[in-house]
Design a protein around this motif. Structure first.
Motif, PDB file in Angstrom:
ATOM      1  N   VAL A  20       0.844  -1.199   0.000  1.00 17.32           N
ATOM      2  CA  VAL A  20       0.000   0.000   0.000  1.00 17.32           C
ATOM      3  C   VAL A  20       0.880   1.250   0.000  1.00 17.32           C
ATOM      4  CG1 VAL A  20      -1.643   1.374   1.364  1.00 17.32           C
ATOM      5  CG2 VAL A  20      -1.992  -1.086   1.083  1.00 17.32           C
ATOM      6  N   GLY A  21       1.886   1.253   0.842  1.00 16.18           N
ATOM      7  CA  GLY A  21       2.792   2.399   0.904  1.00 16.18           C
ATOM      8  C   GLY A  21       3.490   2.659  -0.419  1.00 16.18           C
ATOM      9  N   THR A  41      -5.651  -1.502   8.725  1.00 11.10           N
ATOM     10  CA  THR A  41      -6.665  -0.502   8.421  1.00 11.10           C
ATOM     11  C   THR A  41      -6.014   0.614   7.605  1.00 11.10           C
ATOM     12  OG1 THR A  41      -7.890  -1.022  10.433  1.00 11.10           O
ATOM     13  CG2 THR A  41      -8.354   1.103   9.392  1.00 11.10           C
ATOM     14  N   VAL A  42      -6.635   0.922   6.478  1.00  8.46           N
ATOM     15  CA  VAL A  42      -6.156   1.950   5.555  1.00  8.46           C
ATOM     16  C   VAL A  42      -7.195   3.064   5.540  1.00  8.46           C
ATOM     17  CG1 VAL A  42      -5.436   2.429   3.180  1.00  8.46           C
ATOM     18  CG2 VAL A  42      -5.078   0.134   4.157  1.00  8.46           C
ATOM     19  N   VAL A  58     -10.417   8.635  -3.573  1.00 10.13           N
ATOM     20  CA  VAL A  58     -11.126   7.570  -4.284  1.00 10.13           C
ATOM     21  C   VAL A  58     -10.155   6.831  -5.211  1.00 10.13           C
ATOM     22  CG1 VAL A  58     -12.961   7.070  -5.941  1.00 10.13           C
ATOM     23  CG2 VAL A  58     -13.356   8.716  -4.099  1.00 10.13           C
ATOM     24  N   ASP A  59      -9.343   7.584  -5.955  1.00 13.61           N
ATOM     25  CA  ASP A  59      -8.394   6.974  -6.879  1.00 13.61           C
ATOM     26  C   ASP A  59      -7.371   6.113  -6.131  1.00 13.61           C
ATOM     27  OD1 ASP A  59      -9.705   8.285  -8.935  1.00 13.61           O
ATOM     28  OD2 ASP A  59      -8.175   9.854  -9.132  1.00 13.61           O
ATOM     29  N   ALA A  63      -6.764   2.007  -6.233  1.00 17.74           N
ATOM     30  CA  ALA A  63      -5.446   1.424  -6.504  1.00 17.74           C
ATOM     31  C   ALA A  63      -5.093   0.385  -5.441  1.00 17.74           C
ATOM     32  CB  ALA A  63      -4.379   2.517  -6.568  1.00 17.74           C
ATOM     33  N   VAL A  64      -5.453   0.651  -4.189  1.00 15.06           N
ATOM     34  CA  VAL A  64      -5.218  -0.322  -3.119  1.00 15.06           C
ATOM     35  C   VAL A  64      -6.074  -1.564  -3.354  1.00 15.06           C
ATOM     36  CG1 VAL A  64      -5.516  -0.756  -0.641  1.00 15.06           C
ATOM     37  CG2 VAL A  64      -4.460   1.374  -1.412  1.00 15.06           C
ATOM     38  N   GLU A  65      -7.326  -1.386  -3.725  1.00 14.19           N
ATOM     39  CA  GLU A  65      -8.200  -2.522  -4.011  1.00 14.19           C
ATOM     40  C   GLU A  65      -7.644  -3.362  -5.161  1.00 14.19           C
ATOM     41  OE1 GLU A  65     -11.636  -3.612  -2.771  1.00 14.19           O
ATOM     42  OE2 GLU A  65     -10.361  -2.833  -1.180  1.00 14.19           O
ATOM     43  N   ALA A  66      -7.017  -2.712  -6.129  1.00 17.71           N
ATOM     44  CA  ALA A  66      -6.468  -3.413  -7.282  1.00 17.71           C
ATOM     45  C   ALA A  66      -5.294  -4.318  -6.920  1.00 17.71           C
ATOM     46  CB  ALA A  66      -6.049  -2.407  -8.357  1.00 17.71           C
TER      47      ALA A  66
END
Length: 72
Positions: A20-21, A41-42, A58-59, A63-66
């Motif tokens: 994520v980072g 938790t993000v 949102v973007d 990207a994290v979900e991807a």
């Protein structure tokens, strides 16, 4: 925007937080991360916009979900 991801092992969560980072550094939009036991938790807000949710949040969340990690 806040989401908690759950993992089978602590180190899997740590690896996720590192991913994520890395993704968010590339977007120049950094979340608050909380690493717990088998959970991460993000949280995204845009501090420059008065801690409101913006399109950048949102973007970045998309990207994290991807990354394709388990969803909690």
């Amino acid at each position: 925007l806040t989401k908690t991801y759950e993992f089978d092992a602590y180190l899997a969560g740590v690896a996720f937080a590192a991913a994520v980072g890395t993704v968010c550094e590339g977007l120049d939009h950094h979340p608050d991360l909380f690493i717990g036991w088998r959970k991460v938790t993000v949280s995204f807000t845009t501090h420059d916009a008065g801690s409101k949710i913006t399109q950048k949040d949102v973007d970045a969340a998309q990207a994290v979900e991807a990354l394709g990690y388990p969803k909690g």
